[in-house]
Design an enzyme around this catalytic site. Structure first.
Site, short mmCIF file in Angstrom:
data_model
loop_
_atom_site.label_atom_id
_atom_site.label_comp_id
_atom_site.label_asym_id
_atom_site.label_seq_id
_atom_site.Cartn_x
_atom_site.Cartn_y
_atom_site.Cartn_z
N GLN A 1 -1.34 2.86 -5.77
CA GLN A 1 -2.70 3.24 -5.42
C GLN A 1 -3.73 2.81 -6.47
OE1 GLN A 1 -2.67 7.45 -4.57
NE2 GLN A 1 -2.19 7.13 -2.41
N ARG B 1 0.85 -1.19 0.00
CA ARG B 1 0.00 0.00 0.00
C ARG B 1 0.89 1.24 0.00
NH1 ARG B 1 -5.41 -1.30 3.41
NH2 ARG B 1 -6.36 -0.34 1.59
N TYR C 1 -2.05 0.13 8.73
CA TYR C 1 -2.98 -0.65 9.54
C TYR C 1 -2.76 -0.34 11.02
CZ TYR C 1 -3.79 -3.60 5.42
OH TYR C 1 -4.10 -4.07 4.17
N ASP D 1 -4.83 -0.76 -5.99
CA ASP D 1 -5.28 -1.12 -4.65
C ASP D 1 -6.72 -1.63 -4.65
OD1 ASP D 1 -5.75 -1.41 -1.97
OD2 ASP D 1 -5.01 0.58 -1.40
N SER E 1 -8.79 -1.29 -1.35
CA SER E 1 -9.43 0.01 -1.15
C SER E 1 -10.66 0.16 -2.03
CB SER E 1 -8.44 1.14 -1.44
OG SER E 1 -7.44 1.20 -0.44
#
Length: 368
Positions: free
Chosen positions: A129, A124, A228, A132, A135
């Site tokens: 991005q 990540r 996280y 991802d 997400s």
């Protein structure tokens, strides 16, 4: 694998998991993939769950046929044992493969000689991005969770002023301010609820507030690696639960999204907290696959305890297959363009942290 001068093929399979309506590649992305020099083969009926007819894929330049013989196979859910048996040695597989939760499945792919890339294992980082998938699908789940809560709640979300009197807005608490949580807060706000977010990572407080929500500060922090949260100590868990239990009783709706990679989801909503919620309240637990954030959760089921409805949907993204498939297809296409050069040749660079991180089987054959 295709011979030196042959065109690489990408196979798009039909998902067979119960309730899975998504597809890994949609017609509007076919032209982009084909422009990379790749031939796309789509299994008959693969897009049916997302209401995408075979003809739409053909019109976009794909071929309807057997995708399991392709050089690169893309899918959504982890393959079943029967599906692994269909993959030929040297095939590249891309999808949600659950490497942390299903080591036996990864071992089966290794034994089959498959080189597997798990989209949830993509680092990540900023450069990744657009790939991802966690997400993109979490955003869908967060949105859908609020709609589910609004459906089950016995009162309005927005404040209403009527001739019969004023109805106060519903109070919504979202536990976990990752992508799913932030989308849930934004959606609940749009529906007129009074919103509050909570996360053990203090730096997300500003993101919560930027959505017009309050931030519930319990005074406990758990900043971890990779964006996280870290797992809390036993003492921190006990104090967190005591404070949360007290706070939760003030809310009509609680949506939970808290996950710790590779571990059981933390229990944040105790039975006592549910008991203290207003009658007719709702808990939507998005951590059901990892055990659930609510003590009374039954993964995949809807139960009523202490006059509170507790929902634990396991695959909300599949309930919005049109947009969830489109978003996922973009993630997959971005990864494909990293693995295949502009001439349409396989170019696996295992010195690239994205390639190395995403590869969960067959890495030794592919590079350093």
């Amino acid at each position: 694998m295709a011979a030196e001068n042959e065109q690489l093929t990408v196979g798009v399979v039909r998902e067979t998991g119960q309730g899975e309506r998504r597809i890994a590649l949609v017609p509007k992305l076919i032209e982009r993939v084909s422009g990379r020099g790749l031939r796309v083969v789509v299994e008959p009926g693969a897009g049916a769950g997302a209401l995408l007819a075979d003809e739409t894929f053909e019109q976009a330049g794909a071929v309807i046929g057997d995708p399991w013989d392709a050089d690169i196979v893309v899918k959504v859910a982890p393959p079943s044992a029967a599906e692994v048996a269909k993959l030929k040695q040297g095939t590249i597989l891309i999808g949600f493969l659950n490497p942390r939760g299903d080591p036996e499945g990864i071992a089966a792919l290794e034994s089959a000689g498959v080189r597997a890339f798990a989209v949830e294992a993509i680092p990540r980082i900023s450069r990744a991005q657009a790939m991802d998938a966690l997400s993109s699908q979490s955003s869908v789940a967060g949105y859908r969770a609020v709609l589910l809560a609004a459906e089950k709640l016995t009162r309005f979300f927005p404040m209403l002023t009527t001739a019969a009197g004023t109805v106060p807005p519903a109070k919504v608490l979202v536990l976990g301010a990752g992508v799913a949580g932030l989308q849930a807060l934004a959606t609940a706000k749009r529906l007129g609820a009074q919103t509050t977010g909570y996360d053990v990572r203090p730096e997300v407080g500003e993101q919560v507030k930027s959505l017009g929500a309050k931030f519930l500060d319990l005074g406990i922090e758990a900043v971890g690696e990779g964006g996280y949260a870290r797992e809390l100590t036993d003492e921190e868990k006990a104090e967190q639960q005591r404070r949360l239990t007290e706070a939760i009783t003030r809310f009509d709706v609680v949506i939970t999204t808290a996950l710790v990679p590779g571990r059981r989801a933390p229990v944040l909503v105790t039975a006592d907290a549910v008991k203290g919620m207003p009658a007719g309240g709702v808990v939507v637990d998005l951590a059901g696959e990892s055990g659930g954030n609510c003590e009374l959760t039954k993964p995949g089921e809807e139960v009523v305890e202490h006059d509170v409805t507790i929902c634990s949907p396991l695959n909300l993204a599949a309930e919005m297959p049109a947009h969830s498939s489109e978003l996922y297809a973009r993630n997959v296409t971005e990864l494909l363009e990293l693995l295949v050069d502009k001439e349409g040749k396989l170019a696996l660079d295992f010195s690239d942290e994205i390639v190395a991180g995403a590869c969960v089987a067959g890495k030794e054959e592919g590079g350093e």
